[in-house]
Motif scaffolding. Structure first.
Motif, mmCIF file in Angstrom:
data_model
loop_
_atom_site.group_PDB
_atom_site.id
_atom_site.type_symbol
_atom_site.label_atom_id
_atom_site.label_comp_id
_atom_site.label_asym_id
_atom_site.label_seq_id
_atom_site.Cartn_x
_atom_site.Cartn_y
_atom_site.Cartn_z
ATOM 1 N N PRO A 182 0.832 -1.203 0.000
ATOM 2 C CA PRO A 182 0.000 0.000 0.000
ATOM 3 C C PRO A 182 0.876 1.267 0.000
ATOM 4 O O PRO A 182 1.932 1.307 0.634
ATOM 5 N N ALA A 183 0.425 2.283 -0.720
ATOM 6 C CA ALA A 183 1.182 3.533 -0.815
ATOM 7 C C ALA A 183 1.454 4.129 0.561
ATOM 8 O O ALA A 183 2.535 4.676 0.809
ATOM 9 N N ALA A 184 0.494 4.012 1.473
ATOM 10 C CA ALA A 184 0.695 4.552 2.819
ATOM 11 C C ALA A 184 1.856 3.867 3.524
ATOM 12 O O ALA A 184 2.580 4.494 4.297
ATOM 13 N N ALA A 185 2.044 2.593 3.266
ATOM 14 C CA ALA A 185 3.164 1.870 3.877
ATOM 15 C C ALA A 185 4.474 2.271 3.215
ATOM 16 O O ALA A 185 5.493 2.447 3.896
ATOM 17 N N GLU A 186 4.477 2.437 1.888
ATOM 18 C CA GLU A 186 5.682 2.852 1.183
ATOM 19 C C GLU A 186 6.145 4.228 1.630
ATOM 20 O O GLU A 186 7.337 4.502 1.689
ATOM 21 N N ASN A 187 5.207 5.111 1.951
ATOM 22 C CA ASN A 187 5.521 6.491 2.319
ATOM 23 C C ASN A 187 5.500 6.742 3.816
ATOM 24 O O ASN A 187 5.529 7.886 4.251
ATOM 25 N N PHE A 188 5.453 5.690 4.611
ATOM 26 C CA PHE A 188 5.313 5.819 6.066
ATOM 27 C C PHE A 188 6.395 6.708 6.672
ATOM 28 O O PHE A 188 6.106 7.568 7.497
ATOM 29 N N ASP A 189 7.635 6.539 6.266
ATOM 30 C CA ASP A 189 8.742 7.322 6.842
ATOM 31 C C ASP A 189 8.659 8.803 6.500
ATOM 32 O O ASP A 189 9.168 9.630 7.249
ATOM 33 N N ARG A 190 8.025 9.140 5.394
ATOM 34 C CA ARG A 190 7.919 10.533 4.957
ATOM 35 C C ARG A 190 6.578 11.171 5.311
ATOM 36 O O ARG A 190 6.407 12.377 5.144
ATOM 37 N N ALA A 191 5.647 10.386 5.781
ATOM 38 C CA ALA A 191 4.293 10.897 6.055
ATOM 39 C C ALA A 191 4.282 11.754 7.317
ATOM 40 O O ALA A 191 5.016 11.477 8.271
ATOM 41 N N PRO A 192 3.448 12.796 7.338
ATOM 42 C CA PRO A 192 3.312 13.589 8.565
ATOM 43 C C PRO A 192 2.620 12.757 9.646
ATOM 44 O O PRO A 192 1.896 11.804 9.343
ATOM 45 N N ASP A 193 2.844 13.121 10.887
ATOM 46 C CA ASP A 193 2.244 12.386 12.004
ATOM 47 C C ASP A 193 0.722 12.362 11.931
ATOM 48 O O ASP A 193 0.094 11.441 12.438
ATOM 49 N N SER A 194 0.128 13.346 11.299
ATOM 50 C CA SER A 194 -1.338 13.417 11.218
ATOM 51 C C SER A 194 -1.928 12.564 10.103
ATOM 52 O O SER A 194 -3.144 12.403 10.028
ATOM 53 N N ALA A 195 -1.093 11.994 9.245
ATOM 54 C CA ALA A 195 -1.594 11.161 8.142
ATOM 55 C C ALA A 195 -2.287 9.920 8.688
ATOM 56 O O ALA A 195 -1.929 9.412 9.755
ATOM 57 N N LEU A 196 -3.268 9.439 7.951
ATOM 58 C CA LEU A 196 -4.022 8.256 8.363
ATOM 59 C C LEU A 196 -3.542 7.033 7.599
ATOM 60 O O LEU A 196 -3.238 7.109 6.414
ATOM 61 N N ILE A 197 -3.476 5.903 8.302
ATOM 62 C CA ILE A 197 -3.165 4.635 7.655
ATOM 63 C C ILE A 197 -4.231 3.623 8.043
ATOM 64 O O ILE A 197 -4.789 3.668 9.128
#
Length: 71
Positions: free
Chosen positions: A7-22
């Protein structure tokens, strides 16, 4: 979703802001754990309880998951 697709959210986890939802599929990819293990960890307090979005969708914030996994 293809079994080999991350999933894209997992690929971008390290770059995602703390407020992002997964969601659960992304959390499974991030942790490498099954749905049953993740839900067990929620019950045991290892992971925070998910937030509800609609009737059936569960989400966590990236910041909550980062904090829980950094222990």
């Amino acid at each position: 979703m293809n079994i080999h697709t991350i999933p894209a959210a997992a690929e971008n986890f390290d770059r995602a802001p703390d407020s992002a939802l997964i969601d659960l599929p992304a959390l499974k990819a991030i942790t490498g754990k099954s749905r049953a293990t993740i839900l067990r960890w929620v019950t045991q307090g290892i992971l925070p309880k998910p937030k509800k979005l609609g009737a059936t969708r569960n989400f966590w914030t990236v910041g909550e998951i980062r904090a829980a996994l950094s222990v």
